[in-house]
Design a protein around this motif. Structure first.
Motif, PDB file in Angstrom:
ATOM      1  N   ALA A 142       0.861  -1.187   0.000  1.00 39.90           N
ATOM      2  CA  ALA A 142       0.000   0.000   0.000  1.00 39.90           C
ATOM      3  C   ALA A 142       0.897   1.236   0.000  1.00 39.90           C
ATOM      4  N   LEU A 143       0.549   2.200  -0.856  1.00 35.63           N
ATOM      5  CA  LEU A 143       1.246   3.483  -0.818  1.00 35.63           C
ATOM      6  C   LEU A 143       0.694   4.304   0.336  1.00 35.63           C
ATOM      7  N   LEU A 144       1.556   5.127   0.910  1.00 33.89           N
ATOM      8  CA  LEU A 144       1.184   5.949   2.057  1.00 33.89           C
ATOM      9  C   LEU A 144       1.485   7.412   1.775  1.00 33.89           C
ATOM     10  N   THR A 145       0.786   8.279   2.493  1.00 38.69           N
ATOM     11  CA  THR A 145       1.197   9.674   2.527  1.00 38.69           C
ATOM     12  C   THR A 145       2.374   9.768   3.499  1.00 38.69           C
ATOM     13  N   LYS A 146       3.081  10.867   3.469  1.00 44.34           N
ATOM     14  CA  LYS A 146       4.190  11.055   4.413  1.00 44.34           C
ATOM     15  C   LYS A 146       3.661  11.007   5.844  1.00 44.34           C
ATOM     16  N   GLN A 147       2.513  11.602   6.071  1.00 43.01           N
ATOM     17  CA  GLN A 147       1.917  11.614   7.416  1.00 43.01           C
ATOM     18  C   GLN A 147       1.585  10.188   7.867  1.00 43.01           C
ATOM     19  N   ASP A 148       1.013   9.375   6.984  1.00 45.85           N
ATOM     20  CA  ASP A 148       0.693   7.988   7.339  1.00 45.85           C
ATOM     21  C   ASP A 148       1.962   7.167   7.566  1.00 45.85           C
ATOM     22  N   TYR A 149       2.981   7.415   6.776  1.00 45.13           N
ATOM     23  CA  TYR A 149       4.277   6.756   6.950  1.00 45.13           C
ATOM     24  C   TYR A 149       4.809   7.035   8.362  1.00 45.13           C
ATOM     25  N   GLU A 150       4.759   8.290   8.761  1.00 40.30           N
ATOM     26  CA  GLU A 150       5.239   8.661  10.092  1.00 40.30           C
ATOM     27  C   GLU A 150       4.389   8.028  11.190  1.00 40.30           C
ATOM     28  N   LYS A 151       3.080   7.896  10.955  1.00 39.93           N
ATOM     29  CA  LYS A 151       2.202   7.226  11.926  1.00 39.93           C
ATOM     30  C   LYS A 151       2.577   5.757  12.091  1.00 39.93           C
ATOM     31  N   VAL A 152       2.880   5.085  10.983  1.00 42.00           N
ATOM     32  CA  VAL A 152       3.278   3.666  11.044  1.00 42.00           C
ATOM     33  C   VAL A 152       4.578   3.526  11.833  1.00 42.00           C
ATOM     34  N   LEU A 153       5.564   4.369  11.542  1.00 39.72           N
ATOM     35  CA  LEU A 153       6.836   4.290  12.259  1.00 39.72           C
ATOM     36  C   LEU A 153       6.658   4.589  13.750  1.00 39.72           C
ATOM     37  N   GLU A 154       5.809   5.533  14.061  1.00 42.41           N
ATOM     38  CA  GLU A 154       5.548   5.851  15.470  1.00 42.41           C
ATOM     39  C   GLU A 154       4.859   4.675  16.160  1.00 42.41           C
TER      40      GLU A 154
END
Length: 190
Positions: free
Chosen positions: A11-23
């Motif tokens: 799944a492609l993510l927005t930068k904000q969603d990417y940061e949420k996953v890493l957090e």
């Protein structure tokens, strides 16, 4: 040469969603790894016409991988190459000998006509998840940057289930991405 079956859902993510996953996975994620993929084809994209992709990945050495589609997943043929072979191909267009070269020759494609078409750099976090592997990627190719998560496992159905579960837990929308990194990189390098 090794051969294996790759099964993954992305799944492609927005930068904000990417940061949420890493957090969300901050305690499970290990140090990021950096890899660079060099995508290879003829100038007329003869491999692509056969639904075949070919890359050389630079990550603790050089691995050449040829992928062909199966009914579920992709059949991968892997061949380690030396730094000298890699540089000789990139700088002098001398394709490495071996089982992948032999396979390509059987398709009536002359390996000497293969050239690097695009490259893509990935910063990846690998996170174990329910016996599967969740990869969280930031990809840079050309002037573009995108973010992606992928679940690798033994079946598409289970990989999709676990990736949807991750998205739900993190609070992001799951939208499956079927456009490969190679295709995105090639489009950006046109």
């Amino acid at each position: 040469m090794s051969t294996n079956i790759e099964i993954e859902v992305k799944a492609l993510l927005t930068k904000q969603d990417y940061e949420k996953v890493l957090e969300y996975f901050k305690d499970e994620k290990k140090e990021a790894i950096e890899q660079v993929n060099y995508y290879i084809d003829t100038k007329n994209f003869d491999l692509r016409r056969h639904d075949i992709s070919l890359r050389i990945r630079k990550l603790n050495g050089f691995m050449m991988t040829l992928k062909t589609p199966l009914s579920e997943g992709l059949l991968e043929k892997n061949q380690l190459i030396s730094e000298h072979e890699f540089n000789n191909f990139i700088d002098n267009n001398i394709f490495p000998n071996g089982s992948i070269s032999e396979f390509i020759h059987r398709l009536y494609i002359e390996p000497a006509t293969l050239i690097p078409q695009a490259s893509l750099k990935t910063i990846r976090y690998n996170i174990p998840y329910n016996g599967y592997l969740l990869a969280v990627d930031m990809n840079t190719y050309g002037k573009k940057v995108d973010y992606e998560i992928e679940m690798e496992g033994s079946s598409v159905e289970k990989a999709r289930f676990y990736l949807e579960e991750v998205c739900e837990k993190v609070g992001i929308e799951f939208v499956e991405n079927r456009v490969s990194k190679q295709k995105r990189a090639l489009e950006a390098h046109k």
